[in-house]
Structure formats: C-alpha cells, structure tokens
Design an enzyme around this catalytic site. Structure first.
Site, PDB file in Angstrom:
ATOM      1  N   ALA A 118     -20.329  38.340  -6.182  1.00 55.41           N
ATOM      2  CA  ALA A 118     -19.294  37.617  -6.928  1.00 55.41           C
ATOM      3  C   ALA A 118     -18.642  36.543  -6.060  1.00 55.41           C
ATOM      4  CB  ALA A 118     -18.239  38.597  -7.435  1.00 55.41           C
TER       5      ALA A 118
ATOM      6  N   VAL B  43     -18.765  44.660 -11.084  1.00 54.48           N
ATOM      7  CA  VAL B  43     -19.305  43.362 -10.667  1.00 54.48           C
ATOM      8  C   VAL B  43     -19.329  43.378  -9.137  1.00 54.48           C
ATOM      9  CG1 VAL B  43     -18.883  40.867 -10.714  1.00 54.48           C
ATOM     10  CG2 VAL B  43     -18.244  42.277 -12.698  1.00 54.48           C
ATOM     11  N   CYS B  44     -20.500  43.214  -8.559  1.00 51.00           N
ATOM     12  CA  CYS B  44     -20.645  43.328  -7.102  1.00 51.00           C
ATOM     13  C   CYS B  44     -19.791  42.289  -6.371  1.00 51.00           C
ATOM     14  CB  CYS B  44     -22.100  43.148  -6.693  1.00 51.00           C
ATOM     15  SG  CYS B  44     -22.304  43.058  -4.900  1.00 51.00           S
ATOM     16  N   VAL B  45     -18.950  42.759  -5.486  1.00 52.93           N
ATOM     17  CA  VAL B  45     -17.996  41.864  -4.817  1.00 52.93           C
ATOM     18  C   VAL B  45     -18.687  40.817  -3.945  1.00 52.93           C
ATOM     19  CG1 VAL B  45     -17.567  43.505  -2.913  1.00 52.93           C
ATOM     20  CG2 VAL B  45     -15.880  41.736  -3.412  1.00 52.93           C
TER      21      VAL B  45
END
Lengths: 119, 98, 114
Positions: A82, A77-79
């Site tokens: 996110a 999940v792309c930080v």
C-alpha cells in the site's frame, strides 16, 4: 469450509478483483466462511474510495465494502504494498484495514484453502 | 488438485505450465481470458483435447458468456458456474497459474 | 509453498513474492520455494540494475537461508530451456524435473504464485 482469498491485481485493469468478488459471494451464499480477503501487490488499489468509475459501471471498492458489511468480513490491505502505491488510512473505503503481510501467513495457517486471484 | 488458469493460451504459458506440472488426477479450471483455450475451431483445439486426455477441464460459464463463446466450447469441456467453482475448490487444493 | 514464475524488474511480482517469503519464514512456517518458468531469472547472478534505477533484489534471496528456509527447488527444464545452469544462480536450489515438481506440489497445502 474456511476460505482465504488473495488478490494480486488492481481494479478495472484486470478481471481478478471481479472474479475474487464473485467467488467470495458464491462461497458465502453457500454457507462457507471467508476468514480474510488479503489485498496484495496492485490488489491494494481495490481499496481506495477515490475511484470514480462511470455511472453505468460497477464500483469495485463499494461492492467490496458492501459485501464486507453484509457478512462482517475481514479485509486486510498489505501495508508495504500500500505504501508503495499511495494507499493509506485516509483513502481506504469502509471495511478495509491496513495490516502487515504476516496476516496473509496467518490466514494461510487458519484457512482450509487460500485461493489466489491474479498474477 | 485443481489448477486455475486465467490467461489466454496465445498470451501466456500458464495453461502449458499448469498441464505440465499437474498430476493426472488433477483438474484444470479455465476462467477470465483462460476460457479462450476451450473454444472450438481454433489453433489451440487439438492441444486442449490432448490436455483433456489427462485432465478434467472446466470452463467458467460466466466468462464464456461474457466473451460470446459459450456456444463454441470444445466437446468434453465442462461448463461450470461460480457456485460449482466454489465446490471444486472445496474438494481440491488449488494453485493459480497466469 | 511459494512459487516464482515471473522474471524480475519487468514487473513487481517476484520482488513482492520475495517479501512474502521472508515474512512466512519469520512465522516459522514450513515453507518450500520453487522456481519455474521465468521465475528462474529472479536468481540469475551478475545483475546490475543501476542504470534502470530499480533495486537489485537478487542478494535478498541469499538471506532466505538465514530464515531457515532450506527447501529450495528449481525446475530443470525451465532452467535449461533458458540456457542457464545452477552455476549461474545466486543460490543453490535443488534441481528437480517436472514429475518431481508434480510430487512436491501434491505435498503442499497452499500455493502462492508470483
């Protein structure tokens, strides 16, 4: 073949996450590898265990988590995406991890194909 | 190449752009709301037939069924399932248009 | 290849697509960038987003060159049909027609379309 999967849309609002799930499942059942599923843009919202759909509907986070467990998949999940959307380690479901956008570049290098769902 | 189109042609330019930039040997796969482009008896029917002159056009059966239009697909559009979708992506580089 | 197809501000596709460009550039990948359809609006000059309260990210496109990403292309028809020319843009991508876009795409391995 080694596939990467990129998901850009959130759960329920769009069909993209469902399509990506069915595609990943079909690929795995055919014996292909799915190196990584990368959740980007609103796609990061698929990871939250806080979702509570009605009982007669699919639970998008859980079905992704179950597929991850079955095939030991890598979900990132792309930080940056996110953080914007209030997704962090406290809310992500089992099998998901938060990671940098560089991990999308990595899968683009390592996979034979990256299939984008959404946008 | 394989071009994926997931939006209705009445809603988005995705299919028009995909067909404009797609090489003649490349295929177009309609899925999600993209499958409405494959429906017969519509304002888009002539256009999809034109596109089929240059490209193989596929429509995802699961999405056609979901929308109640599997029995009204323009002749020549190839109905495929998710396992076929995987095969097509295995055989072709893939770009996603919306 | 990263393809910009959406206009800025109305949705976040273009902005987060640009973040992806910067990361891919940092990985020293051979990245090509293409602006087509409404994506051409992302590099229009003279943007002032102050009153809508969204960060103006068009200057960040200029940073692309600092990442050694030099393969920048824009589709001629997308540009002209929107009443724009290269003089209206914050960067100077190479203007190519639809058949050149087709040929360029055939050379690429992956497509990220925002």
């Amino acid at each position: 073949m080694k596939f990467g999967i990129l998901i850009l849309e959130g759960p329920y609002q769009h069909e993209s996450s469902d399509s990506a799930y069915h595609f990943a499942k079909a690929a795995l059942e055919k014996g292909h590898e799915v190196l990584r599923v990368f959740f980007y843009q609103d796609g990061v919202l698929n990871s939250t265990k806080l979702m509570e759909p009605q009982a007669d509907d699919r639970h998008i986070q859980r079905q992704w988590s179950e597929l991850q467990e079955q095939y030991d998949l890598d979900y990132v999940v792309c930080v940056a995406a996110a953080k914007r959307r209030g997704i962090n380690d406290d809310v992500i479901g089992p099998g998901f991890k938060i990671g940098g956008l560089g991990m999308l570049t990595e899968v683009a290098i390592e996979a034979d194909r990256v299939v984008q769902f959404g946008a | 190449m394989l071009h994926l189109v997931n939006k209705s042609p009445y809603d988005s330019t995705g299919l028009e752009s995909a067909s404009k930039y797609a090489g003649k040997s490349s295929g177009i796969l309609l899925f999600e709301d993209g499958v409405y482009a494959a429906m017969s008896g519509t304002a888009y029917e002539d256009r999809i037939k034109e596109i089929m002159g240059d490209h193989d056009v596929y429509a995802l059966k699961e999405d056609l069924d979901a929308r109640g239009i599997a029995d009204r697909v323009v002749d020549g559009v190839k109905q495929i399932t998710y396992p076929d979708f995987v095969d097509l992506v295995e055989q072709n580089k893939v770009a996603s248009w919306s | 290849m990263i393809v910009f197809r959406k206009a800025p501000y109305g949705s976040i596709y273009a902005f987060e697509g640009l973040e992806n460009v910067l990361i891919m550039g940092a990985y020293d990948q051979d990245v090509s960038i293409l602006f087509i359809d409404d994506g051409v609006y992302s590099i229009k000059d003279g943007m002032d987003t102050e009153a809508i309260g969204i960060k103006n990210f068009s200057p960040t496109f200029r940073a692309i060159e600092a990442y050694d990403i030099e393969k920048l292309y824009i589709d001629k028809e997308s540009l002209e049909s929107r009443g724009l020319s290269v003089d209206d843009l914050v960067i100077e991508p190479k203007v190519i027609d639809a058949s050149e876009v087709e040929a360029l795409m055939e050379e690429q391995k992956n497509f990220f379309m925002f």
